[in-house]
Design an enzyme around this catalytic site. Sequence first.
Site, PDB file in Angstrom:
ATOM      1  N   GLU A 109      -6.760  16.631 -45.294  1.00 55.63           N
ATOM      2  CA  GLU A 109      -6.668  16.964 -43.865  1.00 55.63           C
ATOM      3  C   GLU A 109      -5.268  16.710 -43.321  1.00 55.63           C
ATOM      4  O   GLU A 109      -5.072  15.804 -42.516  1.00 55.63           O
ATOM      5  CB  GLU A 109      -7.654  16.095 -43.069  1.00 55.63           C
ATOM      6  CG  GLU A 109      -9.097  16.339 -43.387  1.00 55.63           C
ATOM      7  CD  GLU A 109     -10.030  15.350 -42.701  1.00 55.63           C
ATOM      8  OE1 GLU A 109     -11.176  15.712 -42.470  1.00 55.63           O
ATOM      9  OE2 GLU A 109      -9.612  14.200 -42.410  1.00 55.63           O
ATOM     10  N   PRO A 110      -4.299  17.516 -43.715  1.00 58.06           N
ATOM     11  CA  PRO A 110      -2.955  17.288 -43.188  1.00 58.06           C
ATOM     12  C   PRO A 110      -2.834  17.721 -41.736  1.00 58.06           C
ATOM     13  O   PRO A 110      -3.385  18.750 -41.327  1.00 58.06           O
ATOM     14  CB  PRO A 110      -2.078  18.173 -44.086  1.00 58.06           C
ATOM     15  CG  PRO A 110      -2.994  19.257 -44.557  1.00 58.06           C
ATOM     16  CD  PRO A 110      -4.368  18.646 -44.654  1.00 58.06           C
ATOM     17  N   GLY A 111      -2.139  16.916 -40.954  1.00 57.13           N
ATOM     18  CA  GLY A 111      -1.810  17.296 -39.586  1.00 57.13           C
ATOM     19  C   GLY A 111      -0.291  17.367 -39.494  1.00 57.13           C
ATOM     20  O   GLY A 111       0.324  18.426 -39.530  1.00 57.13           O
ATOM     21  N   ARG A 112       0.311  16.175 -39.474  1.00 52.94           N
ATOM     22  CA  ARG A 112       1.761  16.050 -39.349  1.00 52.94           C
ATOM     23  C   ARG A 112       2.514  16.871 -40.413  1.00 52.94           C
ATOM     24  O   ARG A 112       3.522  17.510 -40.106  1.00 52.94           O
ATOM     25  CB  ARG A 112       2.120  14.574 -39.501  1.00 52.94           C
ATOM     26  CG  ARG A 112       3.512  14.208 -39.076  1.00 52.94           C
ATOM     27  CD  ARG A 112       3.833  12.755 -39.436  1.00 52.94           C
ATOM     28  NE  ARG A 112       2.788  11.815 -39.191  1.00 52.94           N
ATOM     29  CZ  ARG A 112       2.683  11.035 -38.109  1.00 52.94           C
ATOM     30  NH1 ARG A 112       3.610  11.071 -37.183  1.00 52.94           N
ATOM     31  NH2 ARG A 112       1.670  10.197 -37.965  1.00 52.94           N
ATOM     32  N   CYS A 129      10.461   6.375 -14.995  1.00 48.77           N
ATOM     33  CA  CYS A 129      10.807   5.125 -14.315  1.00 48.77           C
ATOM     34  C   CYS A 129      10.491   3.902 -15.157  1.00 48.77           C
ATOM     35  O   CYS A 129       9.752   3.020 -14.701  1.00 48.77           O
ATOM     36  CB  CYS A 129      10.045   5.043 -13.003  1.00 48.77           C
ATOM     37  SG  CYS A 129      10.519   6.352 -11.909  1.00 48.77           S
ATOM     38  N   GLU A 130      10.985   3.865 -16.374  1.00 54.46           N
ATOM     39  CA  GLU A 130      10.785   2.695 -17.231  1.00 54.46           C
ATOM     40  C   GLU A 130      12.018   2.545 -18.114  1.00 54.46           C
ATOM     41  O   GLU A 130      12.467   3.522 -18.706  1.00 54.46           O
ATOM     42  CB  GLU A 130       9.570   2.887 -18.152  1.00 54.46           C
ATOM     43  CG  GLU A 130       8.314   3.180 -17.393  1.00 54.46           C
ATOM     44  CD  GLU A 130       7.060   2.603 -18.046  1.00 54.46           C
ATOM     45  OE1 GLU A 130       7.194   1.753 -18.949  1.00 54.46           O
ATOM     46  OE2 GLU A 130       5.976   2.998 -17.612  1.00 54.46           O
ATOM     47  N   GLY A 144      -2.512  12.186 -43.698  1.00 54.01           N
ATOM     48  CA  GLY A 144      -1.600  11.050 -43.719  1.00 54.01           C
ATOM     49  C   GLY A 144      -0.258  11.253 -44.390  1.00 54.01           C
ATOM     50  O   GLY A 144       0.618  10.387 -44.273  1.00 54.01           O
TER      51      GLY A 144
HETATM   52  N1  LLP Z   1      -7.872  13.083 -40.676  1.00 53.19           N
HETATM   53  C1  LLP Z   1      -8.285  12.110 -39.845  1.00 53.19           C
HETATM   54  C2  LLP Z   1      -9.688  11.693 -39.867  1.00 53.19           C
HETATM   55  C3  LLP Z   1      -7.379  11.518 -38.953  1.00 53.19           C
HETATM   56  O1  LLP Z   1      -7.793  10.563 -38.139  1.00 53.19           O
HETATM   57  C4  LLP Z   1      -6.035  11.962 -38.925  1.00 53.19           C
HETATM   58  C5  LLP Z   1      -5.062  11.374 -37.997  1.00 53.19           C
HETATM   59  C6  LLP Z   1      -5.660  12.991 -39.806  1.00 53.19           C
HETATM   60  C7  LLP Z   1      -6.600  13.522 -40.674  1.00 53.19           C
HETATM   61  C8  LLP Z   1      -4.268  13.556 -39.825  1.00 53.19           C
HETATM   62  O2  LLP Z   1      -3.285  12.651 -40.134  1.00 53.19           O
HETATM   63  P1  LLP Z   1      -1.784  13.156 -40.410  1.00 53.19           P
HETATM   64  O3  LLP Z   1      -1.839  14.051 -41.612  1.00 53.19           O
HETATM   65  O4  LLP Z   1      -1.316  13.892 -39.217  1.00 53.19           O
HETATM   66  O5  LLP Z   1      -1.060  11.919 -40.660  1.00 53.19           O
HETATM   67  N2  LLP Z   1      -0.442   9.656 -32.954  1.00 53.19           N
HETATM   68  C9  LLP Z   1       0.002   9.119 -34.231  1.00 53.19           C
HETATM   69  C10 LLP Z   1      -0.807   9.640 -35.393  1.00 53.19           C
HETATM   70  C11 LLP Z   1      -2.290   9.352 -35.283  1.00 53.19           C
HETATM   71  C12 LLP Z   1      -3.081   9.957 -36.411  1.00 53.19           C
HETATM   72  C13 LLP Z   1      -4.539   9.906 -36.155  1.00 53.19           C
HETATM   73  N3  LLP Z   1      -5.357  10.470 -37.165  1.00 53.19           N
HETATM   74  C14 LLP Z   1       1.489   9.432 -34.396  1.00 53.19           C
HETATM   75  O6  LLP Z   1       2.070  10.075 -33.541  1.00 53.19           O
HETATM   76  O7  LLP Z   1       2.091   9.028 -35.390  1.00 53.19           O
END
Ligand code: LLP
Length: 428
Positions: free
Chosen positions: A289-292, A358-359, A255
């Site tokens: 759990e970093p993604g972004r 087309c939007e 997050g």
């Molecule tokens: N762990 C769990 C269980 C999650 O559901 C998520 C994201 C993460 C970790 C990673 O979160 P992050 O560090 O990336 O914030 N499509 C949306 C974001 C959806 C996130 C879903 N879960 C967007 O483009 O902003």
Amino acid sequence: MAGPASDQVASVDAPGSGAADGLPWHVWPLGSRLNEAGRIEVGGCDLVELAREFGTPAYVYAEDDIRTRARAFLDAFRARRERFEVVYASKAFPCTAAYELLAAEGLSCDVASGGELHLALRGGFDPSRIYMHGNNKSEAEIAYAVESGVGHIVADSFDELERLERIAPGQRILLRVTPGIKPSTHSYIQTGQIDSKFGFSVEEVPRAIESIRNLELRGLHAHIGSQIFELEPYEKLVEVLARLGDYPLLNLGGGLGIAYTREDEPPSIDEYVDTLVRGAPEHVTVLCEPGRALVGNAGVTIYSVGTVKEIPGVRTYVAVDGGMSDNLRPMLYGSRYEAEIASRPGGADVCTIAGMHCESGDILVRDVGLDSPRPGDILAIPATGAYGHAMANNYNAVPRPPVIFCKDGDARVVVRRETYEDLTRRDV
Ligand code: LLP
């Protein structure tokens, strides 16, 4: 340079050219700069030349940016405690090359579907270091996880606990908790509040634990949401979970937000990790759990400008050859981005970047300053590394863009561009 970039990643600094050019470099991949020709360079590669070589639109990543941020997470933990795991939330960028890179950096992996599990295994993750999530995992997905030797499955509901007892006896699990915490972010990406499809409420946790017969409960998990700039909700989260019992693993989800626009100033990785570990007892393994925060700023999308439509006194539309098929975020969350013409960055002609779909709502960036855009220009939108490729689609039967990894001036295609043939490949 001053500004968020320097504290974003403790040991690394952004661009060589400094802030003198007025570009919001903290939004761009680390190491991005203006080259001698005055063009934007990412991973040592000139974006105009990349467009010429690989076509547009294309997702361009600075490989070293991802590595540096992964190391910043690991270093931040290492400096503070012995027991931790950094888990790549691979939904942000489920691309085999990214799995390979982050497995090599020593991260664990979060997968949220059988497909992500498949990619993580292909990318070389040790199955024992994979965490499987999802609020509605199918029996087939659970069986696939068990066959593959997935280390932990994160149990999300009573129905699923029953399913796990049956299909995955003896499996190590975490319980997903909905802690009742609501950080400020878009409501679609808040997940910790009571009214959520995910996990067990705090009140339900004791009953869930009591019901476990033939599974090995290793700890608790919570993910409160995404693109979060505040640290207090994480402090609260550690408190809430600590009250629910003492387990070997404490997984605090992901997050951490990133900078999309020049105004954005997210906390640094170091501050974030500090908050996570501060309230956790020393004998507990803390996971995040970093993604972004790992991949978001590493990627930029390059497009070609096709038309410029000036409506006097109203607005100037600069239309590019992609849009909501390669970046759904503006449409879905009203997300804002920066944009630059790669060969003439800066500029004060206020324009709206429109996609080709087309939007009327297919707008990538509203009201951004450009230097007299014209057909043929290469336009770059930074901070598209997370949830861009991940959420790409074929609306209007538009083939999805390639993914290009750049490092020290070398570019390699790690995912090729889709072709028209690909669009009919599943026809029966
Ligand atoms: N762990 C769990 C269980 C999650 O559901 C998520 C994201 C993460 C970790 C990673 O979160 P992050 O560090 O990336 O914030 N499509 C949306 C974001 C959806 C996130 C879903 N879960 C967007 O483009 O902003």
